[in-house]
Design a protein around this motif. Structure first.
Motif, PDB file in Angstrom:
ATOM      1  N   SER A 208       0.836  -1.198   0.000  1.00  0.00           N
ATOM      2  CA  SER A 208       0.000   0.000   0.000  1.00  0.00           C
ATOM      3  C   SER A 208       0.872   1.251   0.000  1.00  0.00           C
ATOM      4  O   SER A 208       1.871   1.333   0.725  1.00  0.00           O
ATOM      5  N   LEU A 209       0.491   2.222  -0.814  1.00  0.00           N
ATOM      6  CA  LEU A 209       1.206   3.500  -0.814  1.00  0.00           C
ATOM      7  C   LEU A 209       1.188   4.121   0.579  1.00  0.00           C
ATOM      8  O   LEU A 209       2.169   4.747   1.001  1.00  0.00           O
ATOM      9  N   ALA A 210       0.099   3.945   1.299  1.00  0.00           N
ATOM     10  CA  ALA A 210       0.026   4.471   2.667  1.00  0.00           C
ATOM     11  C   ALA A 210       1.126   3.880   3.537  1.00  0.00           C
ATOM     12  O   ALA A 210       1.781   4.592   4.312  1.00  0.00           O
ATOM     13  N   LEU A 211       1.359   2.581   3.412  1.00  0.00           N
ATOM     14  CA  LEU A 211       2.407   1.936   4.205  1.00  0.00           C
ATOM     15  C   LEU A 211       3.790   2.365   3.740  1.00  0.00           C
ATOM     16  O   LEU A 211       4.712   2.509   4.550  1.00  0.00           O
ATOM     17  N   ALA A 212       3.953   2.568   2.440  1.00  0.00           N
ATOM     18  CA  ALA A 212       5.244   3.023   1.928  1.00  0.00           C
ATOM     19  C   ALA A 212       5.586   4.401   2.489  1.00  0.00           C
ATOM     20  O   ALA A 212       6.740   4.668   2.851  1.00  0.00           O
ATOM     21  N   ILE A 213       4.597   5.279   2.587  1.00  0.00           N
ATOM     22  CA  ILE A 213       4.842   6.598   3.182  1.00  0.00           C
ATOM     23  C   ILE A 213       5.106   6.454   4.682  1.00  0.00           C
ATOM     24  O   ILE A 213       6.045   7.053   5.224  1.00  0.00           O
ATOM     25  N   ASP A 214       4.291   5.654   5.354  1.00  0.00           N
ATOM     26  CA  ASP A 214       4.494   5.433   6.789  1.00  0.00           C
ATOM     27  C   ASP A 214       5.896   4.902   7.087  1.00  0.00           C
ATOM     28  O   ASP A 214       6.478   5.211   8.130  1.00  0.00           O
ATOM     29  N   MET A 215       6.427   4.071   6.192  1.00  0.00           N
ATOM     30  CA  MET A 215       7.719   3.425   6.432  1.00  0.00           C
ATOM     31  C   MET A 215       8.866   4.078   5.665  1.00  0.00           C
ATOM     32  O   MET A 215       9.925   3.474   5.478  1.00  0.00           O
ATOM     33  N   LEU A 216       8.682   5.319   5.262  1.00  0.00           N
ATOM     34  CA  LEU A 216       9.731   6.049   4.545  1.00  0.00           C
ATOM     35  C   LEU A 216      10.670   6.691   5.566  1.00  0.00           C
ATOM     36  O   LEU A 216      10.561   7.871   5.895  1.00  0.00           O
ATOM     37  N   TRP A 217      11.603   5.912   6.062  1.00  0.00           N
ATOM     38  CA  TRP A 217      12.522   6.390   7.103  1.00  0.00           C
ATOM     39  C   TRP A 217      13.717   7.091   6.459  1.00  0.00           C
ATOM     40  O   TRP A 217      14.463   6.473   5.686  1.00  0.00           O
ATOM     41  N   PRO A 218      13.952   8.358   6.775  1.00  0.00           N
ATOM     42  CA  PRO A 218      15.119   9.053   6.214  1.00  0.00           C
ATOM     43  C   PRO A 218      16.445   8.379   6.569  1.00  0.00           C
ATOM     44  O   PRO A 218      17.402   8.438   5.789  1.00  0.00           O
ATOM     45  N   CYS A 219      16.510   7.746   7.740  1.00  0.00           N
ATOM     46  CA  CYS A 219      17.759   7.138   8.193  1.00  0.00           C
ATOM     47  C   CYS A 219      18.058   5.808   7.502  1.00  0.00           C
ATOM     48  O   CYS A 219      19.132   5.233   7.700  1.00  0.00           O
ATOM     49  N   HIS A 220      17.132   5.317   6.698  1.00  0.00           N
ATOM     50  CA  HIS A 220      17.317   4.024   6.032  1.00  0.00           C
ATOM     51  C   HIS A 220      18.390   4.135   4.954  1.00  0.00           C
ATOM     52  O   HIS A 220      18.507   5.153   4.270  1.00  0.00           O
ATOM     53  N   TRP A 221      19.162   3.075   4.790  1.00  0.00           N
ATOM     54  CA  TRP A 221      20.256   3.097   3.814  1.00  0.00           C
ATOM     55  C   TRP A 221      19.767   3.326   2.389  1.00  0.00           C
ATOM     56  O   TRP A 221      20.504   3.802   1.532  1.00  0.00           O
ATOM     57  N   ARG A 222      18.496   3.044   2.125  1.00  0.00           N
ATOM     58  CA  ARG A 222      17.976   3.167   0.773  1.00  0.00           C
ATOM     59  C   ARG A 222      16.933   4.285   0.668  1.00  0.00           C
ATOM     60  O   ARG A 222      16.017   4.224  -0.156  1.00  0.00           O
ATOM     61  N   PHE A 223      17.086   5.308   1.464  1.00  0.00           N
ATOM     62  CA  PHE A 223      16.062   6.348   1.539  1.00  0.00           C
ATOM     63  C   PHE A 223      15.745   6.979   0.186  1.00  0.00           C
ATOM     64  O   PHE A 223      14.573   7.119  -0.185  1.00  0.00           O
ATOM     65  N   VAL A 224      16.747   7.388  -0.555  1.00  0.00           N
ATOM     66  CA  VAL A 224      16.492   8.122  -1.797  1.00  0.00           C
ATOM     67  C   VAL A 224      15.753   7.238  -2.802  1.00  0.00           C
ATOM     68  O   VAL A 224      14.796   7.686  -3.455  1.00  0.00           O
ATOM     69  N   GLU A 225      16.150   5.990  -2.920  1.00  0.00           N
ATOM     70  CA  GLU A 225      15.460   5.082  -3.839  1.00  0.00           C
ATOM     71  C   GLU A 225      14.033   4.815  -3.359  1.00  0.00           C
ATOM     72  O   GLU A 225      13.091   4.755  -4.164  1.00  0.00           O
ATOM     73  N   ASN A 226      13.860   4.667  -2.056  1.00  0.00           N
ATOM     74  CA  ASN A 226      12.508   4.487  -1.514  1.00  0.00           C
ATOM     75  C   ASN A 226      11.637   5.711  -1.791  1.00  0.00           C
ATOM     76  O   ASN A 226      10.449   5.589  -2.122  1.00  0.00           O
ATOM     77  N   LEU A 227      12.236   6.894  -1.648  1.00  0.00           N
ATOM     78  CA  LEU A 227      11.502   8.127  -1.937  1.00  0.00           C
ATOM     79  C   LEU A 227      11.070   8.162  -3.398  1.00  0.00           C
ATOM     80  O   LEU A 227       9.931   8.535  -3.713  1.00  0.00           O
ATOM     81  N   ARG A 228      11.948   7.747  -4.280  1.00  0.00           N
ATOM     82  CA  ARG A 228      11.599   7.720  -5.698  1.00  0.00           C
ATOM     83  C   ARG A 228      10.420   6.769  -5.954  1.00  0.00           C
ATOM     84  O   ARG A 228       9.509   7.078  -6.731  1.00  0.00           O
ATOM     85  N   ILE A 229      10.427   5.623  -5.305  1.00  0.00           N
ATOM     86  CA  ILE A 229       9.334   4.657  -5.469  1.00  0.00           C
ATOM     87  C   ILE A 229       8.012   5.272  -5.011  1.00  0.00           C
ATOM     88  O   ILE A 229       6.974   5.125  -5.672  1.00  0.00           O
ATOM     89  N   VAL A 230       8.048   5.973  -3.874  1.00  0.00           N
ATOM     90  CA  VAL A 230       6.837   6.612  -3.350  1.00  0.00           C
ATOM     91  C   VAL A 230       6.342   7.698  -4.298  1.00  0.00           C
ATOM     92  O   VAL A 230       5.140   7.772  -4.614  1.00  0.00           O
ATOM     93  N   LEU A 231       7.247   8.541  -4.776  1.00  0.00           N
ATOM     94  CA  LEU A 231       6.837   9.624  -5.678  1.00  0.00           C
ATOM     95  C   LEU A 231       6.340   9.068  -7.010  1.00  0.00           C
ATOM     96  O   LEU A 231       5.385   9.602  -7.596  1.00  0.00           O
ATOM     97  N   ASP A 232       6.975   8.010  -7.488  1.00  0.00           N
ATOM     98  CA  ASP A 232       6.479   7.348  -8.701  1.00  0.00           C
ATOM     99  C   ASP A 232       5.046   6.857  -8.499  1.00  0.00           C
ATOM    100  O   ASP A 232       4.185   7.012  -9.377  1.00  0.00           O
ATOM    101  N   ALA A 233       4.793   6.254  -7.338  1.00  0.00           N
ATOM    102  CA  ALA A 233       3.454   5.726  -7.061  1.00  0.00           C
ATOM    103  C   ALA A 233       2.427   6.849  -6.980  1.00  0.00           C
ATOM    104  O   ALA A 233       1.300   6.711  -7.479  1.00  0.00           O
ATOM    105  N   ILE A 234       2.807   7.966  -6.377  1.00  0.00           N
ATOM    106  CA  ILE A 234       1.905   9.120  -6.337  1.00  0.00           C
ATOM    107  C   ILE A 234       1.604   9.589  -7.756  1.00  0.00           C
ATOM    108  O   ILE A 234       0.477   9.977  -8.084  1.00  0.00           O
ATOM    109  N   GLY A 235       2.613   9.516  -8.615  1.00  0.00           N
ATOM    110  CA  GLY A 235       2.434   9.925 -10.002  1.00  0.00           C
ATOM    111  C   GLY A 235       1.763   8.886 -10.880  1.00  0.00           C
ATOM    112  O   GLY A 235       1.503   9.144 -12.058  1.00  0.00           O
ATOM    113  N   GLY A 236       1.509   7.689 -10.325  1.00  0.00           N
ATOM    114  CA  GLY A 236       0.780   6.666 -11.072  1.00  0.00           C
ATOM    115  C   GLY A 236       1.611   5.504 -11.569  1.00  0.00           C
ATOM    116  O   GLY A 236       1.076   4.556 -12.148  1.00  0.00           O
TER     117      GLY A 236
END
Length: 329
Positions: A208-236
């Protein structure tokens, strides 16, 4: 009869096993534990291998075990010190805020890690009220954890979870829209039901996109890639090239995995006094110094914590998969 899990193990186990019981016995034999020893054990309990500085944290813990004391820990950095990752987090918030304010993505000239902000913002596509609501949730999630522009303790900086009910090392899924989002319950509903199609430890998965946002931890080693996945999902775009990684989710992709396996091997040689045919780090053994009962307990605790985080037991693995509540499926 099940032995209750001691609080020390909160970051790696929901219940005990025979090895944890044995390590707890080592603790009982050296009780009472002094303040310095307790502080070192608490560092182990706060360790998260998915953190972008986990390798350094593990070294600090090993160093502390060897010396018997530590000044390290969360919040121990001197005032004014700035980690490069903080610039990444702040730039991400600034870029997303600029997008929400109407700035064209091509005009946002900031790097977010190795990716130009304009490239990340292009993932969002055209503005819509739903997208703006979702992007605001992303901004709030990041800001709630980075002490910028407000302290994380500031009530105004608190993040309202979208689909999770969270305590320390405990969580459950919500079954209705939180009060904070009632005004835009339709946006909440659409966010919860937007599914990212990726993989979890190699198996096809829906997130779920909701869970991806909830679990978007800045301190995570893969933060930037995770952020891209979330923004892609928001964009469709709901089929990312790489899977979303968060805490134990896709822990097999951890870049320091092999290093942590070597550390684990080394710790076991130290506290068990047994030879190993696996690779060990002789420098770490030297750092640990002469074995004592206290050092052996701490080393065994760190070893077990590392191994449980690298290969979580089934109950933790099921939680980490973030499959979501049944009602959204």
């Amino acid at each position: 009869m099940t032995t209750s899990r001691r609080i020390w193990w909160r970051n790696c186990a929901l219940q005990t096993d025979s090895e944890i019981i044995s390590i707890d016995g080592m603790e009982d034999r050296i009780a009472p534990i002094g303040a310095n020893v307790s502080k070192i054990r608490e560092l182990i309990s706060n360790l998260e291998l998915c953190h972008h500085k986990a390798d350094r944290w593990v070294y600090n813990i090993v160093e502390a075990i060897g010396s018997g004391e530590t000044a390290k820990g969360l919040g121990s950095r001197s005032p004014g010190q700035h980690h490069p990752s903080e610039t990444v987090w702040q730039n991400a918030c600034a870029a997303l805020s600029a997008w929400r304010a109407g700035s064209p993505s091509t005009k946002v000239d900031l790097p977010v890690g190795a990716i130009p902000a304009a490239q990340l913002l292009a993932c969002l596509g055209e503005h819509s009220p739903l997208k703006e609501w979702q992007v605001q949730r992303v901004i709030e999630k990041i800001r709630s954890l980075i002490h910028w522009p407000r302290s994380c303790e500031d009530p105004a900086a608190q993040y309202a979870w979208i689909l999770m009910s969270v305590g320390e090392y405990e969580f459950s899924y919500l079954n209705q829209c939180p009060d904070q989002y009632k005004e835009h319950e339709d946006f909440w509903w659409m966010t919860v039901h937007t599914m990212i199609h990726d993989t979890e430890n190699g198996d096809e998965a829906d997130l779920s996109l909701a869970l991806a946002i909830d679990m978007l931890w800045p301190c995570h080693w893969r933060f930037v890639e995770n952020l891209r996945i979330v923004l892609d999902a928001i964009g469709g775009k709901l089929n990312p090239e790489k899977p979303f990684a968060a805490c134990g989710r896709n822990i097999t992709l951890l870049p320091i995995r092999r290093r942590m396996e070597i550390v684990s091997n080394t710790l076991k040689v130290f506290y068990s006094a047994a030879d190993s045919d696996r690779e060990v780090d002789r420098d770490l053994l030297a750092l640990l110094g002469k074995p004592t009962a206290v050092k052996k307990w701490l080393a065994a605790s760190l070893d077990k914590t590392i191994r449980l985080q690298l290969n979580p037991p089934a109950d933790l693995r099921a939680i980490s998969a973030l499959s979501g509540p049944e009602w959204i499926k």
